[in-house]
Design a protein around this motif. Structure first.
Motif, short mmCIF file in Angstrom:
data_model
loop_
_atom_site.label_atom_id
_atom_site.label_comp_id
_atom_site.label_asym_id
_atom_site.label_seq_id
_atom_site.Cartn_x
_atom_site.Cartn_y
_atom_site.Cartn_z
N LYS A 188 46.16 42.44 31.60
CA LYS A 188 47.36 41.35 31.85
C LYS A 188 47.51 40.81 30.54
O LYS A 188 46.86 40.93 29.44
CB LYS A 188 46.86 40.47 32.70
N HIS A 244 36.62 35.84 42.60
CA HIS A 244 36.70 35.47 41.27
C HIS A 244 35.55 34.58 40.92
O HIS A 244 35.61 33.57 41.50
CB HIS A 244 38.00 35.27 40.45
N ARG A 281 36.38 44.62 37.88
CA ARG A 281 37.67 44.29 37.14
C ARG A 281 37.30 43.34 35.76
O ARG A 281 37.49 42.52 35.41
CB ARG A 281 38.40 43.15 38.02
N GLY A 301 37.69 42.72 32.00
CA GLY A 301 38.90 42.33 30.86
C GLY A 301 38.09 42.36 29.35
O GLY A 301 38.27 43.40 28.85
#
Ligand SMILES: *Cc1c(COP(=O)(O)O)cnc(C)c1O
Length: 370
Positions: A34, A158, A206, A208
Protein backbone atom coordinates in the motif's frame (compact mmCIF):
# COMPACT_ATOMS: atom_id res chain seq x y z
CA UNK A 1 23.72 16.31 -15.38
CA UNK A 2 20.32 16.29 -13.70
CA UNK A 3 19.83 16.85 -9.97
CA UNK A 4 21.58 13.93 -8.27
CA UNK A 5 18.99 13.42 -5.53
CA UNK A 6 17.53 9.94 -5.99
CA UNK A 7 16.13 6.96 -4.23
CA UNK A 8 18.03 3.96 -5.49
CA UNK A 9 15.87 0.87 -5.13
CA UNK A 10 17.49 -2.53 -4.84
CA UNK A 11 14.85 -4.99 -6.01
CA UNK A 12 16.96 -8.03 -5.19
CA UNK A 13 16.93 -6.89 -1.56
CA UNK A 14 13.13 -6.70 -1.65
CA UNK A 15 13.05 -10.29 -2.89
CA UNK A 16 15.63 -11.32 -0.28
CA UNK A 17 13.51 -9.85 2.51
CA UNK A 18 10.34 -11.46 1.19
CA UNK A 19 12.02 -14.89 1.03
CA UNK A 20 13.50 -14.44 4.50
CA UNK A 21 10.12 -13.54 5.96
CA UNK A 22 8.33 -16.29 4.11
CA UNK A 23 10.74 -18.84 5.53
CA UNK A 24 9.80 -17.87 9.10
CA UNK A 25 6.44 -19.63 8.88
CA UNK A 26 4.21 -21.96 6.97
CA UNK A 27 1.31 -19.68 6.03
CA UNK A 28 1.02 -17.81 2.78
CA UNK A 29 2.69 -14.40 2.80
CA UNK A 30 0.97 -11.44 1.18
CA UNK A 31 3.34 -8.54 0.59
CA UNK A 32 1.85 -5.28 1.85
CA UNK A 33 2.55 -2.70 -0.87
CA UNK A 34 0.00 0.00 0.00
CA UNK A 35 0.90 3.70 -0.12
CA UNK A 36 2.92 3.35 -3.30
CA UNK A 37 4.82 0.37 -1.94
CA UNK A 38 5.76 2.33 1.20
CA UNK A 39 7.15 4.99 -1.14
CA UNK A 40 9.18 2.52 -3.20
CA UNK A 41 6.80 2.37 -6.18
CA UNK A 42 3.63 0.26 -6.15
CA UNK A 43 3.90 -1.37 -9.54
CA UNK A 44 7.59 -2.05 -9.42
CA UNK A 45 7.24 -3.65 -5.99
CA UNK A 46 4.57 -5.94 -7.41
CA UNK A 47 6.76 -6.73 -10.41
CA UNK A 48 9.81 -7.39 -8.28
CA UNK A 49 7.74 -9.73 -6.11
CA UNK A 50 5.98 -11.39 -9.02
CA UNK A 51 6.23 -14.73 -7.24
CA UNK A 52 4.60 -13.51 -4.01
CA UNK A 53 1.61 -15.43 -2.67
CA UNK A 54 -0.42 -12.24 -2.96
CA UNK A 55 -0.50 -8.52 -2.32
CA UNK A 56 -2.25 -6.32 0.21
CA UNK A 57 -3.11 -2.70 -0.59
CA UNK A 58 -5.12 -0.09 1.28
CA UNK A 59 -7.81 0.76 -1.25
CA UNK A 60 -9.47 -0.40 -4.45
CA UNK A 61 -7.74 2.40 -6.38
CA UNK A 62 -4.38 0.85 -5.55
CA UNK A 63 -5.63 -2.62 -6.46
CA UNK A 64 -6.85 -1.31 -9.82
CA UNK A 65 -3.42 0.11 -10.64
CA UNK A 66 -2.07 -3.41 -10.25
CA UNK A 67 -4.85 -5.06 -12.26
CA UNK A 68 -4.65 -2.48 -15.06
CA UNK A 69 -0.93 -3.18 -15.35
CA UNK A 70 -1.70 -6.84 -15.84
CA UNK A 71 -0.71 -8.09 -12.37
CA UNK A 72 -2.65 -11.35 -11.90
CA UNK A 73 -1.73 -12.30 -8.34
CA UNK A 74 -4.21 -12.37 -5.50
CA UNK A 75 -4.91 -8.93 -4.06
CA UNK A 76 -6.68 -7.99 -0.86
CA UNK A 77 -7.88 -4.47 -0.11
CA UNK A 78 -7.30 -3.77 3.59
CA UNK A 79 -9.94 -1.04 3.96
CA UNK A 80 -12.42 -2.82 1.72
CA UNK A 81 -14.92 -1.01 -0.50
CA UNK A 82 -16.11 2.53 0.16
CA UNK A 83 -19.29 2.10 -1.91
CA UNK A 84 -21.25 -0.19 -4.22
CA UNK A 85 -19.24 0.84 -7.29
CA UNK A 86 -16.09 -0.45 -5.62
CA UNK A 87 -17.78 -3.75 -4.80
CA UNK A 88 -18.55 -4.06 -8.50
CA UNK A 89 -14.98 -3.25 -9.53
CA UNK A 90 -13.72 -5.82 -7.05
CA UNK A 91 -16.03 -8.46 -8.53
CA UNK A 92 -15.01 -7.61 -12.09
CA UNK A 93 -11.30 -7.69 -11.35
CA UNK A 94 -11.06 -10.53 -8.87
CA UNK A 95 -10.04 -8.28 -6.00
CA UNK A 96 -10.64 -9.51 -2.45
CA UNK A 97 -12.12 -7.08 0.06
CA UNK A 98 -11.84 -6.73 3.80
CA UNK A 99 -15.21 -6.19 5.47
CA UNK A 100 -14.88 -4.21 8.69
CA UNK A 101 -18.29 -2.50 9.00
CA UNK A 102 -22.00 -3.30 8.43
CA UNK A 103 -22.20 -0.25 6.19
CA UNK A 104 -19.96 -2.02 3.67
CA UNK A 105 -22.39 -4.93 3.49
CA UNK A 106 -25.26 -2.46 3.05
CA UNK A 107 -23.33 -0.95 0.13
CA UNK A 108 -22.84 -4.41 -1.31
CA UNK A 109 -26.62 -4.97 -1.10
CA UNK A 110 -27.21 -1.80 -3.12
CA UNK A 111 -25.87 -3.42 -6.31
CA UNK A 112 -25.90 -6.66 -8.26
CA UNK A 113 -22.49 -8.25 -8.25
CA UNK A 114 -21.39 -9.65 -11.62
CA UNK A 115 -19.20 -12.28 -9.92
CA UNK A 116 -18.29 -13.63 -6.52
CA UNK A 117 -16.10 -11.47 -4.27
CA UNK A 118 -13.66 -13.02 -1.81
CA UNK A 119 -14.00 -11.30 1.56
CA UNK A 120 -11.91 -11.17 4.71
CA UNK A 121 -13.79 -10.48 7.91
CA UNK A 122 -11.97 -8.00 10.10
CA UNK A 123 -12.28 -8.43 13.84
CA UNK A 124 -11.45 -5.59 16.21
CA UNK A 125 -9.54 -7.57 18.82
CA UNK A 126 -8.37 -4.54 20.76
CA UNK A 127 -6.82 -1.95 18.49
CA UNK A 128 -10.17 -0.15 18.28
CA UNK A 129 -9.61 1.32 14.87
CA UNK A 130 -11.69 -0.72 12.42
CA UNK A 131 -13.34 -4.11 12.62
CA UNK A 132 -16.29 -5.87 14.22
CA UNK A 133 -16.22 -6.46 17.92
CA UNK A 134 -15.93 -10.17 18.73
CA UNK A 135 -19.52 -10.34 19.97
CA UNK A 136 -20.73 -9.14 16.55
CA UNK A 137 -18.80 -11.82 14.67
CA UNK A 138 -21.49 -14.52 14.54
CA UNK A 139 -24.12 -12.21 13.10
CA UNK A 140 -21.76 -10.90 10.41
CA UNK A 141 -20.49 -14.37 9.58
CA UNK A 142 -24.12 -15.44 9.10
CA UNK A 143 -24.85 -12.45 6.87
CA UNK A 144 -21.80 -13.20 4.72
CA UNK A 145 -22.54 -16.89 4.37
CA UNK A 146 -26.17 -16.17 3.43
CA UNK A 147 -24.91 -14.12 0.45
CA UNK A 148 -24.06 -16.40 -2.47
CA UNK A 149 -21.92 -13.72 -4.10
CA UNK A 150 -19.64 -13.41 -1.08
CA UNK A 151 -16.98 -16.00 -0.44
CA UNK A 152 -15.42 -15.78 3.03
CA UNK A 153 -11.67 -16.38 2.70
CA UNK A 154 -10.13 -15.38 6.01
CA UNK A 155 -10.85 -13.87 9.38
CA UNK A 156 -8.29 -11.21 10.22
CA UNK A 157 -7.23 -8.80 12.91
CA UNK A 158 -4.51 -6.21 13.31
CA UNK A 159 -2.23 -5.77 16.32
CA UNK A 160 -1.80 -2.48 18.11
CA UNK A 161 1.49 -3.20 19.83
CA UNK A 162 3.17 -6.30 18.41
CA UNK A 163 6.42 -4.33 18.43
CA UNK A 164 6.42 -3.67 22.15
CA UNK A 165 8.35 -6.31 24.03
CA UNK A 166 6.25 -6.65 27.15
CA UNK A 167 2.97 -5.47 25.82
CA UNK A 168 0.07 -7.20 27.48
CA UNK A 169 -2.17 -5.98 24.69
CA UNK A 170 -0.48 -8.20 22.11
CA UNK A 171 -1.01 -11.26 24.30
CA UNK A 172 -4.64 -10.25 24.89
CA UNK A 173 -5.31 -9.83 21.19
CA UNK A 174 -3.71 -13.20 20.43
CA UNK A 175 -5.73 -14.83 23.19
CA UNK A 176 -8.94 -13.32 21.92
CA UNK A 177 -8.39 -14.60 18.39
CA UNK A 178 -7.56 -18.09 19.61
CA UNK A 179 -10.44 -18.25 22.10
CA UNK A 180 -12.90 -19.60 19.55
CA UNK A 181 -13.16 -21.60 16.36
CA UNK A 182 -13.36 -19.66 13.12
CA UNK A 183 -14.92 -21.05 9.93
CA UNK A 184 -11.86 -20.15 7.81
CA UNK A 185 -8.13 -19.70 8.40
CA UNK A 186 -6.79 -16.61 10.11
CA UNK A 187 -4.68 -13.68 9.01
CA UNK A 188 -3.05 -11.91 11.94
CA UNK A 189 0.57 -10.95 11.53
CA UNK A 190 2.08 -7.67 10.47
CA UNK A 191 5.89 -7.49 10.38
CA UNK A 192 6.38 -7.22 14.14
CA UNK A 193 4.00 -10.09 14.97
CA UNK A 194 5.65 -12.20 12.34
CA UNK A 195 9.11 -11.90 13.89
CA UNK A 196 7.67 -12.21 17.35
CA UNK A 197 5.39 -15.15 16.61
CA UNK A 198 1.73 -15.43 17.56
CA UNK A 199 1.74 -19.17 18.20
CA UNK A 200 -1.41 -19.42 16.07
CA UNK A 201 -1.42 -21.08 12.71
CA UNK A 202 -2.26 -18.57 10.00
CA UNK A 203 -3.57 -18.88 6.49
CA UNK A 204 -2.04 -15.59 5.41
CA UNK A 205 0.52 -13.28 7.00
CA UNK A 206 0.75 -9.62 6.04
CA UNK A 207 4.26 -8.18 6.38
CA UNK A 208 4.93 -4.65 5.20
CA UNK A 209 7.79 -2.64 6.66
CA UNK A 210 10.22 -5.54 7.05
CA UNK A 211 10.05 -6.22 3.30
CA UNK A 212 11.62 -2.82 2.75
CA UNK A 213 14.49 -3.65 5.06
CA UNK A 214 13.44 -1.79 8.19
CA UNK A 215 13.28 -3.50 11.56
CA UNK A 216 9.81 -3.87 13.06
CA UNK A 217 11.35 -4.60 16.48
CA UNK A 218 12.63 -1.79 18.70
CA UNK A 219 15.47 -3.82 20.18
CA UNK A 220 16.68 -5.61 17.06
CA UNK A 221 18.27 -3.91 14.11
CA UNK A 222 17.32 -4.79 10.57
CA UNK A 223 20.82 -6.24 10.08
CA UNK A 224 20.39 -8.47 13.14
CA UNK A 225 17.17 -9.79 11.64
CA UNK A 226 18.91 -10.43 8.32
CA UNK A 227 16.94 -7.73 6.50
CA UNK A 228 18.55 -5.65 3.76
CA UNK A 229 17.76 -2.02 2.93
CA UNK A 230 15.76 -1.75 -0.28
CA UNK A 231 15.94 2.04 -0.65
CA UNK A 232 19.05 4.19 -0.47
CA UNK A 233 18.34 7.90 -0.53
CA UNK A 234 21.34 9.43 -2.26
CA UNK A 235 22.60 12.83 -3.32
CA UNK A 236 25.82 14.77 -3.75
CA UNK A 237 27.78 17.62 -2.21
CA UNK A 238 27.21 20.76 -4.32
CA UNK A 239 29.28 23.30 -2.36
CA UNK A 240 31.94 23.43 0.32
CA UNK A 241 33.15 26.53 2.16
CA UNK A 242 34.73 27.65 5.41
CA UNK A 243 32.81 29.34 8.19
CA UNK A 244 34.80 30.94 11.01
CA UNK A 245 34.09 30.01 14.63
CA UNK A 246 31.20 32.01 16.05
CA UNK A 247 29.21 32.36 12.82
CA UNK A 248 25.83 30.75 12.29
CA UNK A 249 24.71 28.43 9.49
CA UNK A 250 21.24 28.23 7.99
CA UNK A 251 17.72 29.49 8.67
CA UNK A 252 17.04 30.90 12.09
CA UNK A 253 20.80 31.06 12.69
CA UNK A 254 20.29 28.52 15.43
CA UNK A 255 23.42 26.49 14.74
CA UNK A 256 26.64 28.30 15.48
CA UNK A 257 30.15 27.09 14.65
CA UNK A 258 32.18 26.35 17.79
CA UNK A 259 35.33 26.03 15.72
CA UNK A 260 36.39 27.07 12.26
CA UNK A 261 34.18 24.77 10.25
CA UNK A 262 34.26 23.39 6.75
CA UNK A 263 30.65 23.29 5.65
CA UNK A 264 29.35 20.94 2.96
CA UNK A 265 26.09 21.69 1.20
CA UNK A 266 24.06 18.75 -0.11
CA UNK A 267 21.18 19.01 -2.52
CA UNK A 268 18.40 17.34 -0.57
CA UNK A 269 15.81 18.89 1.73
CA UNK A 270 12.28 18.65 3.03
CA UNK A 271 11.07 19.35 -0.51
CA UNK A 272 12.35 15.86 -1.22
CA UNK A 273 11.00 14.35 1.98
CA UNK A 274 14.16 14.55 4.07
CA UNK A 275 12.70 15.30 7.52
CA UNK A 276 12.82 19.00 8.41
CA UNK A 277 12.97 18.12 12.09
CA UNK A 278 16.23 16.14 11.70
CA UNK A 279 18.33 17.53 14.56
CA UNK A 280 21.89 18.81 14.32
CA UNK A 281 24.20 15.82 14.62
CA UNK A 282 22.03 13.49 12.50
CA UNK A 283 24.57 11.41 10.55
CA UNK A 284 24.95 11.86 6.81
CA UNK A 285 27.31 9.58 4.90
CA UNK A 286 29.66 11.56 2.67
CA UNK A 287 31.82 9.26 0.56
CA UNK A 288 31.22 6.61 3.21
CA UNK A 289 32.17 8.80 6.18
CA UNK A 290 29.58 9.85 8.76
CA UNK A 291 29.36 13.63 8.97
CA UNK A 292 26.97 15.47 11.29
CA UNK A 293 24.07 17.54 9.99
CA UNK A 294 24.38 21.19 11.04
CA UNK A 295 21.81 23.97 10.84
CA UNK A 296 18.20 23.59 9.80
CA UNK A 297 17.04 21.43 6.95
CA UNK A 298 15.92 23.70 4.09
CA UNK A 299 13.53 22.84 1.30
CA UNK A 300 16.23 21.96 -1.23
CA UNK A 301 19.46 21.73 0.76
CA UNK A 302 21.07 20.57 3.96
CA UNK A 303 24.42 21.47 5.46
CA UNK A 304 26.92 19.14 7.11
CA UNK A 305 30.18 19.57 9.00
CA UNK A 306 33.04 18.36 6.79
CA UNK A 307 35.84 19.64 9.02
CA UNK A 308 36.91 16.12 9.98
CA UNK A 309 36.50 14.82 6.44
CA UNK A 310 39.03 16.86 4.43
CA UNK A 311 38.81 14.60 1.39
CA UNK A 312 35.13 15.39 0.82
CA UNK A 313 34.61 17.66 -2.17
CA UNK A 314 31.99 19.01 -4.53
CA UNK A 315 30.54 15.93 -6.17
CA UNK A 316 31.14 13.64 -3.18
CA UNK A 317 28.57 10.89 -2.96
CA UNK A 318 26.02 11.20 -0.15
CA UNK A 319 23.78 8.60 1.46
CA UNK A 320 21.00 9.97 3.69
CA UNK A 321 19.79 6.46 4.57
CA UNK A 322 20.09 3.07 2.95
CA UNK A 323 22.62 0.27 2.67
CA UNK A 324 25.21 1.81 4.98
CA UNK A 325 23.11 4.08 7.17
CA UNK A 326 20.04 2.48 8.67
CA UNK A 327 16.76 4.28 8.01
CA UNK A 328 15.66 3.18 11.49
CA UNK A 329 18.53 5.12 13.04
CA UNK A 330 17.63 8.28 11.14
CA UNK A 331 13.93 7.84 11.97
CA UNK A 332 14.67 7.45 15.69
CA UNK A 333 16.80 10.61 15.71
CA UNK A 334 13.94 12.48 14.03
CA UNK A 335 11.32 11.20 16.46
CA UNK A 336 9.48 9.23 13.79
CA UNK A 337 9.39 5.80 12.15
CA UNK A 338 10.85 4.52 8.92
CA UNK A 339 7.32 4.16 7.49
CA UNK A 340 6.89 7.92 7.54
CA UNK A 341 10.32 8.66 6.06
CA UNK A 342 9.61 6.28 3.18
CA UNK A 343 6.07 7.54 2.58
CA UNK A 344 6.96 11.21 2.68
CA UNK A 345 9.54 11.05 -0.11
CA UNK A 346 8.17 13.47 -2.66
CA UNK A 347 7.67 12.89 -6.40
CA UNK A 348 10.67 15.15 -7.08
CA UNK A 349 12.95 12.31 -5.95
CA UNK A 350 13.65 10.05 -8.88
CA UNK A 351 13.26 6.38 -8.00
CA UNK A 352 16.00 4.52 -9.81
CA UNK A 353 16.46 0.78 -9.94
CA UNK A 354 19.78 -0.59 -8.71
CA UNK A 355 18.77 -3.85 -10.29
CA UNK A 356 15.69 -4.28 -12.42
CA UNK A 357 12.69 -6.41 -11.58
CA UNK A 358 13.26 -9.47 -13.75
CA UNK A 359 10.15 -9.11 -15.92
CA UNK A 360 10.96 -5.52 -16.82
CA UNK A 361 14.59 -6.17 -17.71
CA UNK A 362 14.13 -5.04 -21.28
CA UNK A 363 12.31 -1.81 -20.59
CA UNK A 364 14.17 1.44 -20.03
CA UNK A 365 12.97 1.56 -16.45
CA UNK A 366 16.33 2.14 -14.83
CA UNK A 367 16.40 5.86 -15.25
CA UNK A 368 12.66 6.39 -15.27
CA UNK A 369 10.49 7.83 -12.58
CA UNK A 370 8.45 5.01 -11.16
C1 LIG B 1 -0.15 -1.78 6.90
C2 LIG B 1 -0.73 -3.04 7.39
C3 LIG B 1 0.05 -4.19 7.56
C4 LIG B 1 1.56 -4.19 7.42
O1 LIG B 1 2.10 -3.64 8.60
P1 LIG B 1 3.70 -3.56 8.84
O2 LIG B 1 3.84 -3.01 10.21
O3 LIG B 1 4.22 -2.63 7.80
O4 LIG B 1 4.22 -4.94 8.67
C5 LIG B 1 -0.59 -5.37 7.87
N1 LIG B 1 -1.93 -5.41 8.08
C6 LIG B 1 -2.71 -4.31 7.97
C7 LIG B 1 -4.17 -4.40 8.23
C8 LIG B 1 -2.14 -3.09 7.65
O5 LIG B 1 -2.91 -1.99 7.55
Amino acid sequence: MTRPTRAVINWSHLRHNYELVKATGTGRTYAVIKANGYGHGLLNCARALSGADGFAVACVDEAMVLREAGIQRKIVVLQGAYDGAEWKLAAEHNIQLVVHHEQQLDERDSITLPATVGVWLKINSGMNRVGFRPEQADAVLARISADDKLDLRHVMTHFAAADEADSGSFAEQVALMSSREWPVSLSLSNSAALFRGTGIEEGVRRPGICLYGSSPMPHKTAAELGLKAVMSLESRVISTHKVPAGEAVGYGADWRAERDTRVGVITVGYGDGYPRHAPAGTPVLVDGVECPLIGRVSMDMITVDLTDHPLAHIGSHVELWGDHLSVDRIAALCGTISYELFCQLTPRVKRVARELPSDTQNTPLAAARV
